[in-house]
Design an enzyme around this catalytic site. Structure first.
Site, PDB file in Angstrom:
ATOM      1  N   GLY A  50       5.007  16.931 -40.001  1.00 57.21           N
ATOM      2  CA  GLY A  50       6.310  16.992 -39.498  1.00 57.21           C
ATOM      3  C   GLY A  50       7.355  16.723 -40.737  1.00 57.21           C
ATOM      4  N   CYS A  77      -1.593  14.989 -41.330  1.00 60.76           N
ATOM      5  CA  CYS A  77      -0.480  14.691 -42.117  1.00 60.76           C
ATOM      6  C   CYS A  77       0.480  13.761 -41.399  1.00 60.76           C
ATOM      7  CB  CYS A  77       0.258  15.870 -42.583  1.00 60.76           C
ATOM      8  SG  CYS A  77       1.713  15.646 -44.028  1.00 60.76           S
ATOM      9  N   TYR A  78       1.701  14.189 -40.837  1.00 64.18           N
ATOM     10  CA  TYR A  78       2.719  13.194 -40.009  1.00 64.18           C
ATOM     11  C   TYR A  78       1.471  12.658 -38.866  1.00 64.18           C
ATOM     12  CZ  TYR A  78       6.825  11.186 -37.548  1.00 64.18           C
ATOM     13  OH  TYR A  78       7.476  10.654 -36.558  1.00 64.18           O
ATOM     14  N   HIS A 164      -3.462  19.572 -44.916  1.00 60.31           N
ATOM     15  CA  HIS A 164      -3.256  20.706 -43.948  1.00 60.31           C
ATOM     16  C   HIS A 164      -4.552  21.770 -43.794  1.00 60.31           C
ATOM     17  CE1 HIS A 164       0.905  19.745 -43.001  1.00 60.31           C
ATOM     18  NE2 HIS A 164       0.977  19.059 -44.158  1.00 60.31           N
ATOM     19  N   GLU A 166      -4.850  23.816 -41.681  1.00 59.23           N
ATOM     20  CA  GLU A 166      -4.371  25.212 -41.048  1.00 59.23           C
ATOM     21  C   GLU A 166      -3.881  26.119 -41.978  1.00 59.23           C
ATOM     22  OE1 GLU A 166      -2.758  22.322 -41.038  1.00 59.23           O
ATOM     23  OE2 GLU A 166      -0.662  22.405 -40.639  1.00 59.23           O
ATOM     24  N   ASP A 223       5.588  46.010 -28.648  1.00 59.26           N
ATOM     25  CA  ASP A 223       5.735  44.917 -27.553  1.00 59.26           C
ATOM     26  C   ASP A 223       5.830  45.370 -25.991  1.00 59.26           C
ATOM     27  OD1 ASP A 223       5.232  43.280 -29.696  1.00 59.26           O
ATOM     28  OD2 ASP A 223       7.433  42.667 -29.432  1.00 59.26           O
ATOM     29  N   LYS A 369       1.830  38.467 -32.705  1.00 57.67           N
ATOM     30  CA  LYS A 369       2.113  39.787 -32.912  1.00 57.67           C
ATOM     31  C   LYS A 369       0.811  40.641 -33.065  1.00 57.67           C
ATOM     32  CE  LYS A 369       5.338  43.273 -33.425  1.00 57.67           C
ATOM     33  NZ  LYS A 369       6.604  43.253 -32.787  1.00 57.67           N
TER      34      LYS A 369
END
Ligand code: XMP
Length: 513
Positions: A50, A77-78, A164, A166, A223, A369
Site C-alpha cells: 500500500g 511490503c506494507y 512483491h 505478485e 461479457d 477478463k
C-alpha cells in the site's frame, strides 16, 4: 478461500490473479474489513502492499482479530510492515527509496514459504523498512539493501516479505505464492473455468427458481455474450436477451451478433432496430459528454419499452436483470478509499432496476477478463466474439467527432472496416488491445486524378494496454499503414486524408471524444 486484504497497492489485484492462475480461489476485500462480519471463513490471509506509512496517524490498519483466526498470514511490503507495527512498532522511514529489481538471498531454505526457491531477482517498491525483527520472528531472507526481506514467526505460520511476489519481475514469485497457498494454507487447487460453469449455472437456477424470468442486454461484446450463454444454460428460454441496434455499431456487427447468439447459441434474442431513434435524438448534439448522455438515455428508454412487452409465461412480471459485471469493477467499488468517481453513464442501469423492480444477477462478478474469455471458449462462443476488442457503449457516436449524422456514421464505419479488415489480414488483431478509425470534423484539400478534393480526415488509432488506464500506441510496419491509408482514400467516399494517432495515454485518452 484465501482472503487478500487490500491496502491500496497498484499490484493488489495481481495477488488474486496469480492465485487464480494456480487454480486457488482468492477474494480481495478492503483492509478495513471487520473479521466478525466476514461472510466466509478464510483458510489464509494475505496483507497487500500500500502507498501509506504504518506509523502515520491516518494510515489504514487491519482488524487485529485476523491473528485470532489461527490461519496462515502473509504480509507483502506494507503488509509485512503492518505485522511488524502491530507487534513492536519497529518500522521507520529508510534513508533511501528502494525501487526496482534486487537479488534475494534465502537464508533459511527450510522455511516453507521459500521452499524450492533459490537466490534470484525480486521486485522491490518501498521507502519504509523494518528497523528490527518483530518479537517472535526470525529472518529468512535478505538483500544487500534490506536486512529483513523475508521474515517468519518461529512457531506460528505468519510470514512477511518486503518484495512483491505478485509481479512477474519477481522471478520465483508465483512459486512463493503457491508455497503459501497450497503448502501452508492447504488450499484446494480446484478453481477452473470448467468447475465454474457448474457452480454458476447452479447459482443462477437457485436464485431465479423454477418459474421466474429474466432479461439482459447484449452488446456483441464478450461479457454480455458469455453471461447470456450461462443464463441460457441455467434457465433456457426464461432468459430474454435484448439487443438494441443503436445504428452506431460497426459494419455488419448487428447481423453478426444476431447470427451468433440467436442462430448459433440458441439464446432467446429480441432484436430492436432503433437506429432512427438514436440518430434522431443525436441531431444537433456535438458535445461528447452530451452525446454519451443522449445515447445512454435513449438506450434505457428503448430497453425499458421492449422489456415491458415481454410477458413471462406464468403471467407474472420479469424479476431479474442480467449484468456482465466483472471482478475489476467489483474490486474498484469495494476499495476502502471509496468507490471510483466516474461510473460511465451508459453503464448506469439504476433507473431500470428501480422503475421495473428488477433484481440484479451478475454471474461474472468473480472473474477477470481473461477468465471470461476462457469461459467463452469453453461455452462454444464464436472466436470473433470471444476475442473482440472492447467497443464503447456509445459506439460510432463518439468516433464521429462533431455532429452525428447518418452520412458521417457511414464514412466512419467504412473506414473502420478497412482498418480492422487489414489488421486481421496481417495477423495483428490479437496483438492490439483496441483499434478503430474516427472521423474528424474538418476538411482537407487533396487531389485525385485531375480533380481537386476538399473532403474529411480519418484518424486511425491502435493501442496496446493491460488495463486501459495507461496505453501505448501500436507500432505498425510502414507498408501496413501505407496500404490502409491508400485503401481508405480510394474506397471511402468523403475522405481525402488519413492520419495515424501517435499519442500515448496519458495524456491522450483512448477515444478521441
Ligand atoms: P478512454 O477514452 O477513457 O477509454 O481512454 C478507455 C476505454 O473505455 C472505453 N470507453 C467507453 N466505454 N462507454 C463505454 O462503454 C463510454 O462512454 C466509453 N468511453 C470510453 C474505450 O473504448 C476504451 O476501451
Amino acid at each position: 478461500t484465501i482472503l487478500v486484504l487490500d491496502f491500496g497497492s497498484q499490484y493488489s489485484h495481481l495477488i488474486v490473479r496469480r492465485l487464480r492462475e494456480i487454480h486457488v480461489y482468492a477474494e480481495m476485500l478492503p483492509c478495513t474489513q471487520k473479521i466478525s462480519t466476514l461472510k466466509f471463513k478464510p483458510i489464509g490471509i494475505i496483507l497487500s502492499g500500500g502507498p501509506y506509512s504504518v506509523y502515520e496517524d491516518d494510515a489504514p490498519h487491519v482488524d487485529p482479530s485476523i491473528f485470532d483466526l489461527n490461519v496462515p498470514i502473509l504480509g507483502i511490503c506494507y503488509g509485512m510492515q503492518e505485522i511488524a507495527w502491530l507487534n513492536n512498532k519497529s518500522v521507520s522511514r529508510g534513508t533511501k527509496r528502494e525501487y526496482g529489481p534486487a537479488n534475494i538471498n534465502v537464508l533459511d531454505s527450510s522455511c516453507p514459504l521459500f521452499k524450492g526457491t533459490d537466490n534470484s531477482k525480486v521486485w522491490m517498491s518501498h521507502h519504509d523498512k523494518l528497523t528490527k525483527l518483530p518479537d517472535g520472528f526470525k529472518t529468512v531472507a535478505n538483500t544487500d539493501n534490506t536486512p529483513f526481506a523475508g521474515i517468519s514467526h518461529v512457531s506460528k505460520p505468519i510470514y512477511g516479505i518486503q518484495f512483491h511476489p505478485e509481479v512477474t519481475h519477481t522471478v520465483q514469485g508465483k512459486r512463493l505464492l503457491k508455497n503459501f497457498a497450497v503448502n501452508i494454507c492447504k488450499a484446494p487447487q480446484n478453481w477452473t473455468m470448467e468447475n465454474f460453469i457448474q457452480t454458476a449455472v447452479k447459482r443462477i437456477r437457485d436464485t431465479v427458481g423454477p418459474t421466474a424470468e429474466a432479461i439482459g442486454a447484449v452488446s456483441g461484446g464478450v461479457d454480455s455474450s458469455v453471461a447470456s450463454r450461462l443464463m441460457k444454460e441455467a434457465i433456457g428460454n426464461r432468459f430474454h436477451a435484448i439487443f438494441v441496434d443503436n445504428g452506431l455499431m460497426r459494419k455488419n456487427e448487428a447481423e453478426n451478433v444476431k447470427h451468433a447468439l440467436d442462430e448459433g447459441l440458441g439464446i432467446n434474442l429480441v432484436v430492436v432496430d432503433a437506429g432512427k431513434e438514436f440518430l434522431g435524438n443525436l441531431k444537433g448534439v456535438t458535445d461528447p459528454e452530451k452525446k454519451r448522455k443522449v445515447i445512454g438515455h435513449t438506450f434505457i428508454h428503448v430497453f425499458e419499452r421492449v422489456a415491458n412487452q415481454i410477458k413471462p409465461k406464468d403471467g407474472s412480471q420479469i424479476k431479474y436483470l442480467l449484468q456482465g459485471t466483472l471482478y475489476p469493477d467489483v474490486i474498484e467499488s469495494v476499495s476502502f478509499k471509496g468507490p471510483s468517481q466516474t461510473i460511465k453513464s451508459h453503464h448506469n442501469v439504476g433507473g431500470l432496476i428501480d422503475n421495473m423492480k428488477l433484481s440484479l444477477i451478475e454471474p461474472l462478478r468473480e472473474l477477470f477478463k481473461d477468465e471470461v474469455r476462457h469461459l467463452g471458449e469453453l461455452l462454444d462462443i464464436p472466436e470473433d466474439l470471444v476475442w473482440r476488442h472492447p467497443f464503447p457503449g456509445p459506439g460510432l457516436g463518439i468516433r464521429v467527432l462533431g455532429e452525428v449524422t447518418p452520412k458521417q456514421v457511414e464514412i466512419a464505419r467504412e473506414a473502420d472496416d478497412v482498418f480492422i479488415t487489414e489488421i486481421k489480414k496481417a495477423g495483428l488483431y490479437r496483438k492490439i488491445s483496441q483499434a478503430f478509425a474516427c472521423l474528424l470534423p474538418i476538411r482537407s484539400v487533396g487531389v485525385m486524378g485531375d480533380q481537386r478534393m476538399y473532403e474529411q480526415v480519418i484518424a486511425l488509432r491502435a493501442i496496446e494496454t493491460v488495463d486501459f488506464m495507461t496505453a501505448d500506441w501500436f507500432v505498425f510496419p510502414a507498408d501496413f499503414l501505407k496500404r490502409v491509408a491508400s485503401r481508405i482514400v480510394n474506397e471511402v467516399n468523403g475522405v481525402s486524408r488519413v492520419t495515424y494517432d501517435i499519442t500515448s495515454k496519458p495524456p491522450a485518452t483512448v477515444e478521441w471524444e
